[in-house]
Design an enzyme around this catalytic site. Structure first.
Site, short mmCIF file in Angstrom:
data_model
loop_
_atom_site.label_atom_id
_atom_site.label_comp_id
_atom_site.label_asym_id
_atom_site.label_seq_id
_atom_site.Cartn_x
_atom_site.Cartn_y
_atom_site.Cartn_z
N SER A 143 42.40 17.64 16.64
CA SER A 143 43.26 18.71 17.12
C SER A 143 42.59 20.07 17.11
CB SER A 143 44.55 18.70 16.28
OG SER A 143 45.49 19.58 16.83
N ASP A 187 30.89 23.86 24.61
CA ASP A 187 30.88 24.18 26.04
C ASP A 187 30.12 25.47 26.33
OD1 ASP A 187 32.31 21.92 26.46
OD2 ASP A 187 34.16 22.88 27.15
N LYS A 207 42.38 13.98 19.78
CA LYS A 207 43.80 14.28 19.94
C LYS A 207 43.93 15.50 20.85
CE LYS A 207 48.06 15.52 17.65
NZ LYS A 207 48.23 16.77 18.41
#
Length: 531
Positions: free
Chosen positions: A412, A423, A437
Site C-alpha cells: 500500500s 519511476d 495492493k
C-alpha cells in the site's frame, strides 16, 4: 349453499336424501389436477405467501375454482330461464338444449379453468424465482435499494429461524443484524472492503494509534485464505518465526477456512501472557507447521532511526513500520538528528520491509521530503477524472543518495513511496517484490460505533503502473531467508549500504525543518491491516 368453517363456499349435493358436502377446493382438485411438483410449489407459496413487487402470492383458495363456480352459477340462471320457455318450444329443440347446454357449459368452464390455472402457476413460479434468486427490477445496478430490492427472502429466513431454530436463546438480534450486514459486504468478494462491529472498529483505530494487544502481525485475505502480510518488528509473531505469505489454516486446532478475517483476528487476540497456536502453510514446506505464540501488548513504533558507522563512513537508516499519524514528523526529526551527527551522513536507507501501509497522505508527504517536483500517485475513483497527488515542493534533501528496501510484507502506502522513487529514478529499490495492493480504502463510521471500510479507488504510480497486479519489482533483487533472520544476518541492508557508498556525492546538505503543518489524522487507511 352456505359458508363453511374454513371460510370457503360449500356445495351440498343431494343424492338419495343424504347430502354430500364438498368444498370448492376439493371440486377444483378433482377437476383440475396439478402435478406433484407444482402442487408442492403452490402449497409452499400459499404457506409463506407475502406481497411482492409483482403482486400477491395466490390466496389459499385458487381463483380458477371460483371462476368455475361463477360460470356454473350463471349457466344455471340461464338454464332456469330456458326452463320457463321450454314448454313453448318444440320437443326436438327442447331435447337438444337440455343435452347440449350442460356439455357446452362444462367444456367452457373446463377450458377457462385450466387456462387460468396454468396462468396462475406460471405467475407463482415467476414470483418465487424473483423472491429466491434475489432478482431486482432495475438490472445489475441498484440506485435505491430501499425501493428496488425486495427483502422478503431475508425476513422469511429470519421468521423461519425464530420459529424452528433449536436454540432460540442464540437468536441475538444485534448479532444477527451485524452478521447480515457483514454478509452483504462480504458478497463483494473484496478482502479490503469489510464491515466492522463496534469492537472491531475500536481495535482498528487503536492499531492506527500504535497500541495493540495480540501477537503483532498484519493479516489479509488473499485467494480466500488468511495470509500474513508481515509480522511487526520486535513482535511476538516475529520472534516466533511467522513470515510474510504464511497461510493460517487453524487457530488453536480449529479450522478457520470458512471464517472472515475479522473473526480470525478475534480468535488470535487474547489476554496478555496467554498462548495461541497457529497452524500455518508455508511455501517450500512439505507439511503444515504449528507455531505457538505468547500474546503481549503490542506497541508499534512508527519510525526507528539510527546512524550506522562503517569503515567507509556513516549511513542514516530510517525504518518505517507504518504510515501513521506522526510518521512524517518523526522522519523529519530523524533527518535533523542526522544533520547534527559529527560525521557527515553519506546516504540514507529507507527500510519499508514489513510495512503494511497506512495513510495515503503519509506516502505523499514522505516522497515530498526527497523529491523536488512531480506526481507521486494518481487515484482513479469510480467516477470522474483521475486525481493526481503531487509533492509539496519543499524537499529536505533532494540529492543525497537514497536506497529503499522492500520485501513481500511491503504494501500500500509503502508501495506508493517506493514506486515514486523508482519511476523518477531518485534512488535504488532493493529487496524482494512487494505485496501488491493497488487499492484505496476509506472508513465510514456508522451509528452505534460500527463502521464500514470501502474500496473507493485504485492508485497508479507516476508511470501509470497498477501495482495491484504485480507489486513493486526491485531494481536489485536480494532475498533474506529465515535462517539469515535467525542468525541476524541482513544481506538486503548490506546491499543497500554498499550501493550508497558506490553512488555517494559530496555529502549530505544541511537539513532545515519542513514548513508544512503536522500531518492531521485521516479517515482512509490503505491496507486491510489486522494485528
Amino acid at each position: 349453499m352456505e359458508r363453511a368453517a374454513n371460510g370457503l363456499r360449500t356445495i351440498f349435493i343431494r343424492r338419495r336424501k343424504r347430502p354430500i358436502e364438498l368444498t370448492l377446493d376439493q371440486i377444483g382438485h378433482e377437476l383440475f389436477p396439478l402435478t406433484n411438483a407444482r402442487e408442492k410449489l403452490l402449497k409452499s407459496a400459499l404457506e409463506s405467501g407475502r406481497n411482492t413487487r409483482h403482486g400477491s402470492i395466490i390466496p389459499h383458495s385458487p381463483i380458477f375454482h371460483s371462476t368455475f363456480f361463477i360460470l356454473h352459477y350463471y349457466t344455471l340462471l340461464f338454464g332456469a330461464n330456458l326452463c320457463i320457455m321450454l314448454p313453448h318450444m318444440k320437443r326436438a329443440f327442447r331435447v337438444g338444449i337440455v343435452v347440449l347446454l350442460p356439455l357446452i357449459t362444462l367444456s367452457l368452464g373446463w377450458g377457462l379453468g385450466v387456462r387460468y390455472a396454468k396462468q396462475q402457476v406460471a405467475e407463482t413460479m415467476s414470483q418465487l424465482e424473483f423472491l429466491y434468486q434475489g432478482k431486482t427490477a432495475s438490472g445489475t445496478l441498484v440506485h435505491d435499494p430501499e425501493k428496488e430490492v425486495n427483502l422478503a427472502l431475508l425476513w422469511g429466513v429470519w421468521r423461519l429461524l425464530q420459529q424452528h431454530y433449536i436454540a432460540p436463546e442464540k437468536l441475538n438480534v444485534t448479532n444477527m443484524l451485524f452478521g447480515a450486514t457483514s454478509g452483504l459486504v462480504r458478497a463483494l468478494d473484496d478482502p479490503y472492503t469489510t464491515f466492522m462491529t463496534p469492537r472491531e472498529n475500536t481495535d482498528f483505530k487503536e492499531g492506527l494509534g500504535g497500541k495493540l494487544h495480540g501477537i503483532g502481525a498484519e493479516l489479509t485475505m488473499k485467494d480466500a485464505h488468511v495470509v500474513v502480510v508481515a509480522p511487526l518488528k520486535g513482535s511476538p509473531a516475529q520472534k516466533a518465526g511467522l513470515l510474510p505469505e504464511d497461510i493460517i489454516l487453524k487457530v488453536n486446532g480449529e479450522d478457520i477456512g470458512n471464517e472472515t478475517l475479522t473473526s480470525v483476528v478475534q480468535r488470535i487476540r487474547g489476554p496478555k501472557g496467554t498462548d495461541v497456536t497457529l497452524t500455518i502453510e508455508r511455501a517450500g514446506a512439505e507439511e503444515p507447521m504449528d507455531l505457538t505464540i505468547r500474546r503481549d501488548d503490542i506497541t508499534i513504533p512508527s519510525v526507528e532511526a539510527e546512524i550506522r558507522e562503517t569503515a567507509s563512513g556513516a549511513i542514516g537508516v530510517i525504518a518505517l513500520n507504518q504510515f501513521g499519524n506522526d510518521t512524517i514528523q518523526e522522519v523529519e526529526q530523524a533527518l535533523r538528528n542526522f544533520q547534527r551527527n559529527k560525521e557527515v551522513v553519506r546516504g540514507i536507507v529507507i527500510d519499508l520491509r514489513y510495512n503494511g501501509g497506512g495513510y495515503l497522505d503519509g506516502a505523499v508527504e514522505l516522497a515530498s521530503l526527497f523529491l523536488k517536483q512531480g506526481k507521486v500517485v494518481t487515484v482513479q475513483r469510480r467516477q470522474g477524472e483521475p486525481t493526481p497527488h503531487y509533492v509539496n515542493g519543499r524537499p529536505l534533501d533532494a540529492d543525497i543518495p537514497l536506497a529503499v528496501i522492500i520485501n513481500e510484507g511491503s504494501a500500500s502506502a509503502s508501495e506508493i513511496f517506493a514506486g515514486a522513487i523508482q519511476d523518477y529514478e531518485r534512488g535504488i529499490i532493493i529487496g524482494m517484490t512487494s505485496f501488491g495492493k493497488g487499492t484505496v480504502q476509506e472508513v465510514f463510521d456508522l451509528p452505534g460505533g460500527s463502521s464500514v471500510r470501502v474500496t473507493v479507488a485504485r492508485w497508479l504510480t507516476p508511470n501509470g503502473i497498477d501495482l495491484s497486479k504485480e507489486g513493486i519489482v526491485p531494481d536489485i533483487v536480494v532475498d533474506r531467508t529465515s535462517e539469515q533472520i535467525s542468525a541476524k544476518e541482513d544481506p538486503q541492508m548490506d546491499a543497500a549500504i554498499k550501493w550508497l557508498f558506490d553512488h555517494e556525492q559530496s555529502g549530505m546538505q544541511a537539513i532545515k525543518p519542513a514548513t508544512q503543518p503536522p500531518l492531521m489524522q485521516k479517515v482512509g487507511k490503505e491496507i486491510e491491516s489486522e494485528q
